[in-house]
Design a protein around this motif. Structure first.
Motif, PDB file in Angstrom:
ATOM      1  N   HIS A  53       0.712  -1.049  -0.113  1.00 23.26           N
ATOM      2  CA  HIS A  53       0.188  -0.095   0.176  1.00 23.26           C
ATOM      3  C   HIS A  53       0.962   1.363   0.136  1.00 23.26           C
ATOM      4  O   HIS A  53       0.686   2.246  -0.765  1.00 23.26           O
ATOM      5  N   VAL A  54       1.856   1.071   0.882  1.00 29.08           N
ATOM      6  CA  VAL A  54       2.824   2.531   0.743  1.00 29.08           C
ATOM      7  C   VAL A  54       3.410   2.571  -0.195  1.00 29.08           C
ATOM      8  O   VAL A  54       3.805   3.592  -0.792  1.00 29.08           O
ATOM      9  N   ARG A  55       4.158   1.396  -1.032  1.00 24.53           N
ATOM     10  CA  ARG A  55       4.812   1.489  -2.019  1.00 24.53           C
ATOM     11  C   ARG A  55       4.122   1.915  -3.081  1.00 24.53           C
ATOM     12  O   ARG A  55       4.469   2.944  -3.904  1.00 24.53           O
ATOM     13  N   THR A  56       3.020   1.516  -3.467  1.00 23.76           N
ATOM     14  CA  THR A  56       2.212   2.024  -4.461  1.00 23.76           C
ATOM     15  C   THR A  56       1.592   3.544  -4.285  1.00 23.76           C
ATOM     16  O   THR A  56       1.842   4.235  -5.291  1.00 23.76           O
ATOM     17  N   LEU A  57       1.357   3.935  -3.076  1.00 25.39           N
ATOM     18  CA  LEU A  57       1.100   5.201  -3.019  1.00 25.39           C
ATOM     19  C   LEU A  57       2.087   6.345  -3.191  1.00 25.39           C
ATOM     20  O   LEU A  57       1.925   7.120  -4.277  1.00 25.39           O
ATOM     21  N   PHE A  58       3.331   5.972  -2.819  1.00 26.82           N
ATOM     22  CA  PHE A  58       4.671   6.734  -3.080  1.00 26.82           C
ATOM     23  C   PHE A  58       5.136   6.785  -4.425  1.00 26.82           C
ATOM     24  O   PHE A  58       5.532   7.638  -4.789  1.00 26.82           O
ATOM     25  N   ASP A  59       5.040   5.551  -4.959  1.00 30.34           N
ATOM     26  CA  ASP A  59       5.553   5.179  -6.632  1.00 30.34           C
ATOM     27  C   ASP A  59       4.505   6.404  -7.265  1.00 30.34           C
ATOM     28  O   ASP A  59       5.102   6.979  -8.302  1.00 30.34           O
ATOM     29  N   GLN A  60       3.359   6.324  -7.156  1.00 28.09           N
ATOM     30  CA  GLN A  60       2.433   6.987  -7.872  1.00 28.09           C
ATOM     31  C   GLN A  60       2.606   8.617  -7.658  1.00 28.09           C
ATOM     32  O   GLN A  60       2.345   9.337  -8.396  1.00 28.09           O
ATOM     33  N   TYR A  61       2.925   9.045  -6.397  1.00 32.99           N
ATOM     34  CA  TYR A  61       3.042  10.162  -5.805  1.00 32.99           C
ATOM     35  C   TYR A  61       4.518  10.884  -5.962  1.00 32.99           C
ATOM     36  O   TYR A  61       4.603  12.064  -6.183  1.00 32.99           O
ATOM     37  N   ALA A  62       5.506  10.239  -6.550  1.00 34.80           N
ATOM     38  CA  ALA A  62       6.998  10.408  -6.457  1.00 34.80           C
ATOM     39  C   ALA A  62       7.047  11.697  -7.311  1.00 34.80           C
ATOM     40  O   ALA A  62       7.576  12.758  -7.133  1.00 34.80           O
ATOM     41  N   PRO A  63       6.512  11.657  -8.701  1.00 38.69           N
ATOM     42  CA  PRO A  63       6.734  12.880  -9.574  1.00 38.69           C
ATOM     43  C   PRO A  63       6.111  14.295  -9.043  1.00 38.69           C
ATOM     44  O   PRO A  63       6.719  15.115  -9.524  1.00 38.69           O
ATOM     45  N   ARG A  64       5.186  14.300  -8.416  1.00 38.79           N
ATOM     46  CA  ARG A  64       4.405  15.533  -7.879  1.00 38.79           C
ATOM     47  C   ARG A  64       4.818  15.615  -6.494  1.00 38.79           C
ATOM     48  O   ARG A  64       4.104  16.430  -5.602  1.00 38.79           O
ATOM     49  N   PHE A  65       5.645  14.877  -5.522  1.00 38.08           N
ATOM     50  CA  PHE A  65       5.512  14.664  -4.226  1.00 38.08           C
ATOM     51  C   PHE A  65       5.766  15.969  -3.750  1.00 38.08           C
ATOM     52  O   PHE A  65       5.349  16.520  -2.769  1.00 38.08           O
ATOM     53  N   GLU A  66       7.005  16.661  -3.828  1.00 39.16           N
ATOM     54  CA  GLU A  66       7.586  17.804  -3.466  1.00 39.16           C
ATOM     55  C   GLU A  66       6.359  19.138  -3.566  1.00 39.16           C
ATOM     56  O   GLU A  66       6.305  19.892  -2.713  1.00 39.16           O
ATOM     57  N   ALA A  67       5.955  19.108  -4.618  1.00 40.02           N
ATOM     58  CA  ALA A  67       5.044  20.228  -5.023  1.00 40.02           C
ATOM     59  C   ALA A  67       3.754  19.941  -3.993  1.00 40.02           C
ATOM     60  O   ALA A  67       3.184  21.057  -3.359  1.00 40.02           O
ATOM     61  N   SER A  68       3.407  19.074  -4.011  1.00 38.77           N
ATOM     62  CA  SER A  68       2.047  18.635  -3.146  1.00 38.77           C
ATOM     63  C   SER A  68       2.470  18.722  -1.520  1.00 38.77           C
ATOM     64  O   SER A  68       1.586  19.326  -0.932  1.00 38.77           O
ATOM     65  N   LEU A  69       3.535  18.148  -1.088  1.00 35.21           N
ATOM     66  CA  LEU A  69       3.812  17.919  -0.019  1.00 35.21           C
ATOM     67  C   LEU A  69       4.360  19.367   0.631  1.00 35.21           C
ATOM     68  O   LEU A  69       3.894  20.223   1.723  1.00 35.21           O
ATOM     69  N   VAL A  70       4.986  20.182   0.097  1.00 32.98           N
ATOM     70  CA  VAL A  70       5.848  21.509   0.516  1.00 32.98           C
ATOM     71  C   VAL A  70       4.906  22.419   0.240  1.00 32.98           C
ATOM     72  O   VAL A  70       4.677  23.606   0.900  1.00 32.98           O
TER      73      VAL A  70
END
Length: 299
Positions: A101-118
């Motif tokens: 679950h965590v791996r799938t979530l963050f693999d999908q999230y990776a390209p936009r991770f910093e923009a979304s999180l920060v």
């Protein structure tokens, strides 16, 4: 979360998409009907069973059977059905989120991770860790291990303090993003506790920014970190908190830990608590989430 399902019948996919749109629009009963129509065409579709559970849960109906069907079809549990079962009281809370679950979530999230999180969530976990560490160890270069390194935000925050910098993350997609920073001496994909069992290096400082929120029982993590720290080394981490005792699983699929629980686990695994400070690391819908930043010292 959407799983890649290229073989799903287009008619079922369309009905599922309608159902998800209705659910997002606040029409859970109508959403459930649309997803049931998708399941009539593709009864073995994991995402549709999970979506049916979400719609039934939102409508105040019994969602357990739908989530159990999703879990039976996908025992690795990429959708997190076991988490939803726990949150509706149909199963015990897992000690940590399912790895898939965590791996799938963050693999999908990776390209936009910093923009979304920060940008969207005002994430400041690495900055909190840096300030906490600098108060206790104000000078010198350190051998640092960044657990759950993600795209390398914590590594960047400590770049000028590193003698050596290694990272571990469950998501290969996140590892690829971190590699692009050219900061890390070693980057490895893997579940952090399992990976540390055979880790060859020893460190002065281990960082865990926004890692504890995906683990309920912190004792295995603390013990694994203690094993890779040199005597007198430091473990700095952030977590989200609650007013009760121990740990609990929150509605956002994130774990909450009380400061008292932290102190008890630290003592049991060979750490002394040097500092615990109430601090929020991110927001949700514009509201800071209560939490803490802690620095522990290996005995």
């Amino acid at each position: 979360m959407t799983l890649p399902l290229p073989t799903l019948d287009p008619r079922a996919r369309r009905r599922l998409e309608i159902g998800l749109a209705l659910l997002a629009d606040g029409q859970p009963a109508e959403a459930a009907d649309a997803v049931r129509a998708a399941l009539e065409i593709a009864p073995g579709d994991v995402e549709s069973h999970y979506a049916l559970g979400q719609a039934l849960e939102a409508a105040g109906d019994d969602a357990a059977a739908a989530y159990r069907a999703a879990l039976e079809l996908d025992p690795e549990d990429r959708m997190g059905a076991a988490v939803r079962l726990a949150l509706i009281g149909a199963a015990p809370a897992p000690a940590q989120l399912p790895e898939a679950h965590v791996r799938t979530l963050f693999d999908q999230y990776a390209p936009r991770f910093e923009a979304s999180l920060v940008d969207a969530l005002h994430y400041r976990g690495p900055a909190l860790l840096r300030r906490a560490v600098d108060r206790i160890v104000p000078e010198g270069r350190l051998d640092i291990l960044d657990l759950g390194c993600g795209t390398g935000l914590a590594g960047a925050a400590f770049a000028d303090r590193r003698r050596r910098l290694d990272g571990i993350d469950l998501s290969p997609g996140m590892i690829l993003q971190a590699m692009a920073r050219n900061l890390y001496d070693r980057l490895e994909p893997g579940e952090v506790v399992a990976a540390l069992a055979g880790w060859p290096e020893r460190y002065d400082l281990v960082l865990a920014a926004d890692v504890a929120v995906y683990i309920g029982d912190l004792a295995p993590l603390f013990a694994a970190v203690r094993a890779v720290l040199r005597p007198g080394g430091w473990f700095a981490l952030t977590a989200e908190s609650h007013d009760g005792e121990g740990w609990l699983l929150g509605d956002r699929h994130r774990y909450l830990h009380s400061p008292g629980y932290l102190a008890a686990v630290a003592a049991a695994t060979g750490f002394a608590v040097t500092e615990v400070e109430a601090a929020w690391a991110r927001t949700e819908n514009g509201t800071p989430l209560p939490g803490w930043v802690a620095v522990l010292r290996a005995a």
